[in-house]
Write an enzyme that holds these catalytic residues in place. Sequence first.
Site, PDB file in Angstrom:
ATOM      1  CG  HIS A   1      -1.788  34.896 -18.882  1.00  0.00           C
ATOM      2  ND1 HIS A   1      -0.777  34.239 -18.228  1.00  0.00           N
ATOM      3  CD2 HIS A   1      -2.736  33.973 -19.149  1.00  0.00           C
ATOM      4  CE1 HIS A   1      -1.099  32.966 -18.120  1.00  0.00           C
ATOM      5  NE2 HIS A   1      -2.280  32.774 -18.661  1.00  0.00           N
TER       6      HIS A   1
ATOM      7  NE  ARG B   1       6.104  33.832 -23.902  1.00  0.00           N
ATOM      8  CZ  ARG B   1       6.896  33.697 -22.846  1.00  0.00           C
ATOM      9  NH1 ARG B   1       6.405  33.316 -21.685  1.00  0.00           N
ATOM     10  NH2 ARG B   1       8.194  33.966 -22.922  1.00  0.00           N
TER      11      ARG B   1
ATOM     12  CB  SER C   1       1.723  39.495 -22.227  1.00  0.00           C
ATOM     13  OG  SER C   1       1.877  38.122 -21.887  1.00  0.00           O
TER      14      SER C   1
ATOM     15  NE  ARG D   1       4.772  37.386 -24.781  1.00  0.00           N
ATOM     16  CZ  ARG D   1       5.314  37.187 -23.573  1.00  0.00           C
ATOM     17  NH1 ARG D   1       4.533  37.054 -22.517  1.00  0.00           N
ATOM     18  NH2 ARG D   1       6.623  37.137 -23.429  1.00  0.00           N
TER      19      ARG D   1
ATOM     20  CG  ASP E   1      -3.991  17.035 -11.909  1.00  0.00           C
ATOM     21  OD1 ASP E   1      -4.743  17.269 -12.868  1.00  0.00           O
ATOM     22  OD2 ASP E   1      -3.154  16.112 -11.904  1.00  0.00           O
TER      23      ASP E   1
ATOM     24  CD  GLU F   1      -4.614  30.468 -17.887  1.00  0.00           C
ATOM     25  OE1 GLU F   1      -5.055  29.300 -17.766  1.00  0.00           O
ATOM     26  OE2 GLU F   1      -3.983  30.866 -18.876  1.00  0.00           O
TER      27      GLU F   1
ATOM     28  CG  HIS G   1       2.897  28.489 -21.201  1.00  0.00           C
ATOM     29  ND1 HIS G   1       1.726  28.982 -21.726  1.00  0.00           N
ATOM     30  CD2 HIS G   1       3.593  29.570 -20.729  1.00  0.00           C
ATOM     31  CE1 HIS G   1       1.725  30.305 -21.594  1.00  0.00           C
ATOM     32  NE2 HIS G   1       2.843  30.691 -20.985  1.00  0.00           N
TER      33      HIS G   1
ATOM     34  CG  ASN H   1      -0.078  35.709 -14.305  1.00  0.00           C
ATOM     35  OD1 ASN H   1       0.288  34.728 -14.958  1.00  0.00           O
ATOM     36  ND2 ASN H   1       0.261  36.949 -14.604  1.00  0.00           N
TER      37      ASN H   1
ATOM     38  N   PRO I   1       5.676  32.381 -10.883  1.00  0.00           N
ATOM     39  CG  PRO I   1       6.595  30.744 -12.245  1.00  0.00           C
ATOM     40  CD  PRO I   1       5.365  31.064 -11.455  1.00  0.00           C
ATOM     41  CG  ASN I   2      10.507  34.499 -13.351  1.00  0.00           C
ATOM     42  OD1 ASN I   2      11.534  34.577 -12.676  1.00  0.00           O
ATOM     43  ND2 ASN I   2      10.268  33.471 -14.146  1.00  0.00           N
TER      44      ASN I   2
ATOM     45  CB  ALA J   1       6.871  30.095 -17.083  1.00  0.00           C
TER      46      ALA J   1
HETATM   47  C1  DQA Z   1       2.502  35.760 -18.191  1.00  0.00           C
HETATM   48  C2  DQA Z   1       2.677  35.092 -19.554  1.00  0.00           C
HETATM   49  C3  DQA Z   1       3.542  33.848 -19.449  1.00  0.00           C
HETATM   50  O1  DQA Z   1       3.700  33.247 -20.728  1.00  0.00           O
HETATM   51  C4  DQA Z   1       4.910  34.211 -18.907  1.00  0.00           C
HETATM   52  O2  DQA Z   1       5.690  33.038 -18.734  1.00  0.00           O
HETATM   53  C5  DQA Z   1       4.852  35.006 -17.661  1.00  0.00           C
HETATM   54  C6  DQA Z   1       3.837  36.058 -17.522  1.00  0.00           C
HETATM   55  C7  DQA Z   1       1.722  37.089 -18.280  1.00  0.00           C
HETATM   56  O3  DQA Z   1       1.205  37.522 -17.265  1.00  0.00           O
HETATM   57  O4  DQA Z   1       1.650  37.685 -19.355  1.00  0.00           O
HETATM   58  O5  DQA Z   1       5.685  34.855 -16.768  1.00  0.00           O
HETATM   59  O6  DQA Z   1       1.751  34.881 -17.358  1.00  0.00           O
END
Ligand code: DQA
Length: 153
Positions: free
Chosen positions: A102, A113, A104, A109, A89, A100, A82, A76, A13-14, A79
Site C-alpha cells: 500500500h 482500513r 499509505s 488511517r 482465495d 501486499e 478490506h 496492491n 481499483p482507482n 479497497a
Molecule cells: C491503498 C489503501 C486502501 O485502503 C485504499 O482503498 C486504496 C489505496 C494504498 O495504496 O494506500 O485505494 O491500497
Amino acid sequence: MAYEFSILVLHGPNLNLLGKREPEIYGKSSLDELNMLLEKKAQDMNIALRIFQSNSEGGLIDLIQQNCDVSGIIINPAAYTHTSIAIRDAIASTGIPTIEVHLSNIHAREEFRHRSMIAPVCIGQICGFGVNSYLLALEALKRYIIDQIDSRR
Ligand code: DQA
C-alpha cells in the site's frame, strides 16, 4: 540475457488515477511513473515484470489465474484489501509467494482500513512508503525467492 524469474505486479481499483487522486495521501506520481520506476529497478535486478491494473475484483482474479507461472506476486488490492475473500482465495490457490503493498499506512488511517482480508495469505505486507512500498516489495520478494531456491538445494 535471460531474466532470472518473473514477477506479477497488480494494481487494484482507482490506482489508475494515481497522481490526481488525493495526492496528499497517495503522492504525486502517476501510475505510469510508478510502473517506470518498477521496470527500471526490475531490469537492474534481472527480473521480468508483468504489470497490470484493474478496477474490478473479477479482473484481478482473472489476472492472478492467467499468470500462475510467475515466481512471485506484488499486489496492491486497494479497497478490495478490506473486503475481498475472492481475491484472497485466488492468491491462496496459487501458492505463489505474494507481498501486499500500500502507498499509505493503512494502519494509521480509518478503522475500516486496518483489516486486510489479503495479508494472511501473503508472506508479508509493506505499507506507508508511497511508491517505495513497491520498490521495497520487489527487493524483499527477490530475496525470499532466492532463499527458497537455496534452501531446496
Ligand atoms: C491503498 C489503501 C486502501 O485502503 C485504499 O482503498 C486504496 C489505496 C494504498 O495504496 O494506500 O485505494 O491500497
